[in-house]
Design a protein around this motif. Structure first.
Motif, PDB file in Angstrom:
ATOM      1  N   UNK A 138       0.825  -1.212   0.000  1.00  0.00           N
ATOM      2  CA  UNK A 138       0.000   0.000   0.000  1.00  0.00           C
ATOM      3  C   UNK A 138       0.858   1.261   0.000  1.00  0.00           C
ATOM      4  N   UNK A 139       1.836   1.330   0.912  1.00  0.00           N
ATOM      5  CA  UNK A 139       2.651   2.540   1.013  1.00  0.00           C
ATOM      6  C   UNK A 139       3.654   2.646  -0.134  1.00  0.00           C
ATOM      7  N   UNK A 140       4.094   1.509  -0.661  1.00  0.00           N
ATOM      8  CA  UNK A 140       4.982   1.531  -1.825  1.00  0.00           C
ATOM      9  C   UNK A 140       4.254   2.084  -3.037  1.00  0.00           C
ATOM     10  N   UNK A 141       3.001   1.670  -3.199  1.00  0.00           N
ATOM     11  CA  UNK A 141       2.191   2.159  -4.319  1.00  0.00           C
ATOM     12  C   UNK A 141       1.978   3.664  -4.229  1.00  0.00           C
TER      13      UNK A 141
ATOM     14  N   UNK B 170       3.551   6.907  -6.974  1.00  0.00           N
ATOM     15  CA  UNK B 170       2.785   7.901  -7.733  1.00  0.00           C
ATOM     16  C   UNK B 170       2.872   9.294  -7.080  1.00  0.00           C
ATOM     17  N   UNK B 171       3.806   9.443  -6.136  1.00  0.00           N
ATOM     18  CA  UNK B 171       3.941  10.728  -5.442  1.00  0.00           C
ATOM     19  C   UNK B 171       4.332  11.843  -6.402  1.00  0.00           C
ATOM     20  N   UNK B 172       5.114  11.539  -7.433  1.00  0.00           N
ATOM     21  CA  UNK B 172       5.583  12.559  -8.363  1.00  0.00           C
ATOM     22  C   UNK B 172       4.644  12.810  -9.525  1.00  0.00           C
ATOM     23  N   UNK B 173       3.386  12.368  -9.399  1.00  0.00           N
ATOM     24  CA  UNK B 173       2.425  12.542 -10.491  1.00  0.00           C
ATOM     25  C   UNK B 173       2.140  14.025 -10.740  1.00  0.00           C
ATOM     26  N   UNK B 174       1.940  14.374 -12.008  1.00  0.00           N
ATOM     27  CA  UNK B 174       1.664  15.766 -12.410  1.00  0.00           C
ATOM     28  C   UNK B 174       0.164  16.039 -12.346  1.00  0.00           C
ATOM     29  N   UNK B 175      -0.204  17.113 -11.674  1.00  0.00           N
ATOM     30  CA  UNK B 175      -1.616  17.442 -11.525  1.00  0.00           C
ATOM     31  C   UNK B 175      -2.179  17.984 -12.834  1.00  0.00           C
ATOM     32  N   UNK B 176      -3.299  17.409 -13.264  1.00  0.00           N
ATOM     33  CA  UNK B 176      -3.999  17.864 -14.468  1.00  0.00           C
ATOM     34  C   UNK B 176      -5.080  18.866 -14.091  1.00  0.00           C
ATOM     35  N   UNK B 177      -5.947  18.467 -13.177  1.00  0.00           N
ATOM     36  CA  UNK B 177      -6.964  19.361 -12.617  1.00  0.00           C
ATOM     37  C   UNK B 177      -7.624  18.652 -11.438  1.00  0.00           C
ATOM     38  N   UNK B 178      -8.178  19.426 -10.530  1.00  0.00           N
ATOM     39  CA  UNK B 178      -8.863  18.880  -9.354  1.00  0.00           C
ATOM     40  C   UNK B 178      -8.025  17.766  -8.709  1.00  0.00           C
TER      41      UNK B 178
END
Length: 304
Positions: free
Chosen positions: A131-134, A138-146
């Motif tokens: 769970x925490x690895x997942x 994705x911590x560095x994901x780029x925000x698209x909106x909302x």
């Protein structure tokens, strides 16, 4: 003490197996909507976690008690009202505390309980790490909106997280039409499906020794996706069913533990279910709900 806990868990697992097999049969009735039958999986999972139940002469356990099971009353506030535990193993002479028929049985359950708790804690630790690895990946994901993000580390759209869920899309989806995909993932969020996934995995981990419980888990997660698809179809209508099926066909199948993926479950099964979807009338919906409630009552109550 641990041996007594495992004794009742073993009994609960047997009862859950019986009810789960019946749910497996019922879910194969094609006319039953998945957005309702998915709730039937709460029955075996409830049986896996709650050791006692209300007595009823109309219970499935009343039929089985004539042959293989024994009812142990734990609380009876009135003459016609009682709560009991189902004892399928029948290896004890008395209960609370348990006195076994022979000393060998006590040794067997004490040894088995030690193995059970070790494996259970190991699985729980593994699930926590996953769970925490997942979430870290994705911590560095780029925000698209909302609460919608893009990431190059995933291959299929999915909802990640439980408390503050985020919709993560593959980076290649940046210029695609994602309306139906987002609607699907928002449906997962509204229903708190990631929380249900976590609870289902945890309950199954408690009953890791029972292979049927893992089968039930797999079918529950599959039905959860089919149910989510039907919820989307209710929103968009029959006219856009083919469009929705096409968007699913273009996605890649993804296997995740604590994330509700758009490409989860078997794509072919989901597309067939989408294309065969027919809107229910209020009358048929009422009949289906009444039927499912009757099934739940028969399977959740104990012999009376």
């Amino acid at each position: 003490m641990l041996g007594e806990i495992f004794y009742w868990i073993f009994n609960m697992s047997i009862t859950a197996s019986i009810t789960g097999l019946l749910v497996m049969l019922i879910r194969n009735v094609k006319k039953l909507p998945k957005r309702l039958t998915v709730f039937l999986w709460l029955i075996p999972f409830f049986r896996m976690t709650v050791p006692f139940g209300l007595n009823s002469r109309y219970s499935l356990m009343s039929l089985l008690s004539r042959f293989t099971t024994k009812t142990v009353t734990v609380y009876q506030p009135a003459k016609d009202l009682a709560f009991s535990m189902t004892n399928s193993v029948m290896a004890a002479e008395s209960y609370f505390p348990i006195t076994y028929k022979v000393n060998l049985l006590e040794n067997v359950f004490n040894t088995a309980s030690a193995i059970w708790i070790i494996v259970f804690l190991a699985i729980l630790l593994m699930l926590t790490v996953v769970y925490f690895t997942t979430l870290h990946e994705i911590r560095g994901a780029e925000r698209l909106r909302d609460n919608i993000y893009l990431s190059d580390k995933i291959i299929s759209p999915a909802v990640y997280g439980i408390i503050k869920p985020r919709i993560i899309l593959p980076s290649s989806y940046k210029n695609k039409d994602i309306e139906l995909i987002i609607l699907h993932e928002k449906t997962h969020i509204r229903r708190a499906d990631n929380l249900w996934r976590m609870l289902a995995y945890t309950v199954t981990a408690i009953h890791w020794f029972n292979p049927l419980c893992w089968v039930f888990l797999k079918l529950f997660l599959s039905d959860m996706e089919l149910s989510c698809d039907e919820r989307v179809l209710v929103r968009i209508g029959d006219a856009r069913a083919k469009e929705y099926a096409l968007s699913l066909l273009e996605s890649k199948q993804s296997a995740t533990v604590f994330a509700s993926a758009f490409g989860g479950a078997k794509i072919r099964t989901r597309i067939e279910n989408i294309l065969s979807y027919k809107k229910m009338t209020w009358f048929s919906l009422t009949v289906f709900i009444a039927l499912l409630l009757a099934v739940a009552y028969v399977l959740l109550t104990n012999a009376g």
